[in-house]
Structure formats: structure tokens, C-alpha cells
Design a protein around this motif. Sequence first.
Motif: not given
Lengths: 373, 235
Positions: A306-310, A359-367
Motif C-alpha cells: 500500500t506504500a504510495r511512495n516508491q 519506499v514509504f507510506k503516504a500515511s507516514a508523511v507529516r505535512m
Amino acid sequence: MGETMDITNGKGLALRAEGVCKHYGKRVVVDVDRVEIAAGETLALLGPSGAGKTTLLAILGLLEKPDAGQVYLDGKPVSVRDRAARRQMAAAFQSPYLFKGTVADNVAYGLKLRKVPAGLRREAVSEALERVDLAGWESRSALTLSGGEAQRVALARALVLKPRVLLLDEPLSSLDPLIKGRLTQDFARIIREESMTTIYVTHDQNEAMAVGDTMVILRDGRAVAQGHVDDVMGLPPDEWTAYFLGSEPPLEGTVVTSKEGLVGVDVGGLVVHVTGESEMGARVRIGVRPEDVVLFEGDVAIPRSTARNQFAGAVATVERWGVMYHVVLDIEGVRIASRVSLASVREMGLEPGIPVQVVFKASAVRMRQIGLA
Amino acid sequence: MQVFVEAVFTAFTLLVQGSPELWNVIYVTFQVAVASTLAGVALGAPMGFMMGATRFRGRRTMIALTNTGMAVPPVVIGLVVMMFLSRRGPLGFLGLLYSVDAMSIAQTLISTPIIAGLTAAAVSSVPFKLRLQARSLGASRLQEALLALKEARLGVLAAVAAGFGAVVRGVGAVMMVGGNIEGQTRVLTTAIVQEARKGDFGLALALGLILMLITFTMNGFLTWYQHSNERFERG
């Protein structure tokens, strides 16, 4: 701090300080605009040695008078002279500072000052000792205890007073890692169970995360970051704070896509996906904790996830930080850090220049929004 | 050598038999020493706490003055007190000169800086955070000070013993303001001077032995107390 955040969860503020300043000679030790702690929550005061953590704690705990500024307890202005307010707080420090005498003498000290009758005192003392897993230790000499035991007694000595605000100044930093790990969990549990408002000073970010609901990071007496622990850890406001917290500085970019709770942020040509909402064209700052960033060798097929960022990038630096490795990656000029185990570093042959997939999930990113286009 | 043998013999005879004059000298000695030590503690301990544990304007000056006070020759203190108490002096109307009170006043001026200086040193070794800890558990300023003194009790006790020792063995000041009047202001030290001058070495030596016995007992008690404390601290 520009942003003001509601940190109270509707429980109301217990303690607040505004514009507090303290100088020793010409040196500014503390200069903080605003600190607040919600009732029943734990504030972690984090910072390197000499950042003014203990002095700020002493000011908040009405132990030292600030040169300027005001402390409020439940909205009412209070000062060092305010004995009734002072008696709603209790502290335990880095060294346990036990007084000469028995364990019971120590735990009973504050009760004695409050003129609690001897019978009740004995009861409260044995209850508090039980609380810190030292039941039946009353008559031991306080000066013969080991570091961990002494620290527990110091905690019991504060807990027995059932303070509204509990002040803990690096209560575990003088202990060896094994006991420290255990006591961190114990302290976190006890603080939670007592649901006391707590200020916890530490220079250890893991400890801060284990016990804290909110945190303030101090540098040279100034608060460089404050807010909920996850927010501050996930998105440090500046380079210094980021390095202090063990991550890379936050990235700045522009929102280029936004739909269904997923935002695309253009960071120097790289589009990073973030869970959240934002206006198109907004300037934002984003950050991701190194623990959330996973690496794969440059040429393997990445398992579906499900990781959006690759992204494809290369290793910039590899440093050993304790048991884990801190690996900084360069993705088309954008730097992101990852926390990697020794086994992975060996297996993947990680060293500067090696190509990797990040690779990291979109939910792991803080904005956080910092401006409009 | 004959003189020593005779003196020791006389001394023991006197000690065993005792005499009203001898008892009176010992009594006056204790009276002055205890009074001036207690007064020295009452004045010196708070001063010592202030110097050792607090910060205030003029603290350095106070420390310098205390250190000087510890080194002022007793004779000079005796002289100044004598001038104050003499009939033409500012306190002459009290009529205190050549009395036990006059001796106690002079000896207090000797014991106070000693007790203050040594208390300051002892208290300054108590970590500031220990006092902060007491404060954070609800201690008032006075309770905090008492705790610091209690924590530093071995040092404070040594300060008191040093003060007592200084006044019990002092001779200059008591000679000046007491006048060494037999049966009234004669103390062990002035009596020794007197008897030695008369050539009565036996009596002088007997008095000297008593004086030494007092200081030995004092120090013995202190050592025992320190020892038992260390034992307790080691568990």
C-alpha cells in the motif's frame, strides 16, 4: 512559535507559562514565549544538555522565580511565594537526592511538612512504595540503595503527595540501559495510571516518546518546536531540530495534486504522496521518520504494497547510531533518511553510491502548510 | 627532669583529691565555653547557612570578613571588648568588665566566625538540587535550611566542636576581660598561666591535664559520632 495548536483535548489547561525568562549573569538560560500542559497529560521537555530544560522545569514547578514572565496554574497566576500552589506539585530529579535516613523517612518527608498524622503517613508511605514495586522497604537506609532502587524511592516520595503536577527531571538518565528501559515503561505506566499532569525532562527522544503526549524542544533556552509528540517527531520545524531528533531536515514543496484525502507534493521535481487535505498550490513542509522508510536493492522487484511512495535513489551516507544504522538517501537531490538494521546493511551492501529503491507510506508523511502559492 | 617528676606527682594527687578552688575553675571554664559556643551556634549557623547556601549582595564581603574573623588574635578581640566595657567605654554603664558575662561575650566573638565559616563550608557541599528537591516537596525556606544543615550535620558538628575548642583553650581574651579573679573569673587557661608564674608547676600541669581531658573527650565523642554515621551510611 507561529502556529497555536489546541493540545488540551478538551480537558483544560493545568499549567501555562507566558514569556518566562531567566538569566544567570549575562547568559540567557531560558527565554520561552509560551508553554502549556493540558490536565492529566505529560509534557516532555526535550533538548541537549545546557538547553535550559531543568531551569524551565524549576520555573514551571514554582521552584525558581523567573526574571520575567508568569506561570498560571488552572488559569490563576501563581508564583514561588504561593505555598498552596507549590504544594500541589512534587518533583523527582536526575540524581535521586535521597535524604539521610531510611526509605520511609524519605517518602514521608513531604507528608510530614504537610503535617499529616503519623498513622496516615505510614499507610500512605507503604502504599506509595508498593506503587513503585518496593513494598516492605520502609526501614532500609536510603543511602545504601542501588541507582534504580533510589530512583524508585524518589518517585514514590513525589507520588505519595498525590500532586496535581508531577515534575520529573531526567529521572532515568543516570541508570544503566537495562534498568532504564524497564523503568521507562514503569514510569510511563505509573504516570498514565495516576493520570497526573506531568512535566518530564529528558535529553533522550525515545524516553520522550514513551512518556510524552506533547513535547517542547529547547535549544539554548528557546523553544524551537512544540506540539503533539508525533507531530514534532514526524515533522521537525527546522534543520537543527531534525538532526537532534535523528531525521533529515523537513522538505519544502508545493501541492500539485489533491483528491480523496491524498495530496501530491512536488519537492524539487519529486512528487511525494501524503495522506491529508490541502489546497492546490499551497506551500507545505513535509517530513517522514527514518523508521518509516524501507529500502530495497536497486534491481529487485518491489512486492506489491500500500506504500504510495516508491522512488529510485542512491545511498549518500551510512552511519552507525547505536544498534541501528542511519542511512541518508539521495533521490534526485532530495535527501531522506532511513533506519536500517546491521543485517540489512550487510545483506544489501549499503555504502555511499549504491543504488536503492526507497519506499514509504503516504500515511507516514507529516505535512504542514507554510504559505499559499 | 626532677621538676617534671614532681609536677606529675602533684598533678595526680590534686586530681584524685580535688579541691573547691579546682572545681570552681572547671565550673567557670565550662560556663563560659558552653555559653559562648551556644551563642556562637545561634549567630554563626544561620550566617554560615547564608554564606554557604544562598546568593546575596555582599556575600563575598561577608565571607572575607568571616575568614578574617577566624584569624583575629584573641588578645585583640579581648582588647576591643575590654575597651567597649571599660568604664569610659560606650557599654561601660553595664558594669560587665571582669565578669563571667564579659568573658562569654568576648569568647562568642571568637567562636562565631569559626562556626560560621566552617558551617558555610559544610553546607556548600550539600547539592543545590537536594534543596530544590526539598522545596519541590513543599518545604519552606526555613525547612529547606534545616534540611541542608541536617544533611551537612557532620561538618556542622565539626564546626561546633572547633568553636568549643577555640573558646575552651583560649587565654588571651578571657585574661583581658575576665581579669583572672580567683573564685570568680579564673578559668583553666588563666589559672595555668597564674600557677606557672608562681612556680607551682604541679598545679599548672594538673590544670593542663584536665584541659586536655576535656578536649580529648570532645574529640572522642565527635569521632565516635562520625564513625557511627559512616557505618549507617554504608548500611
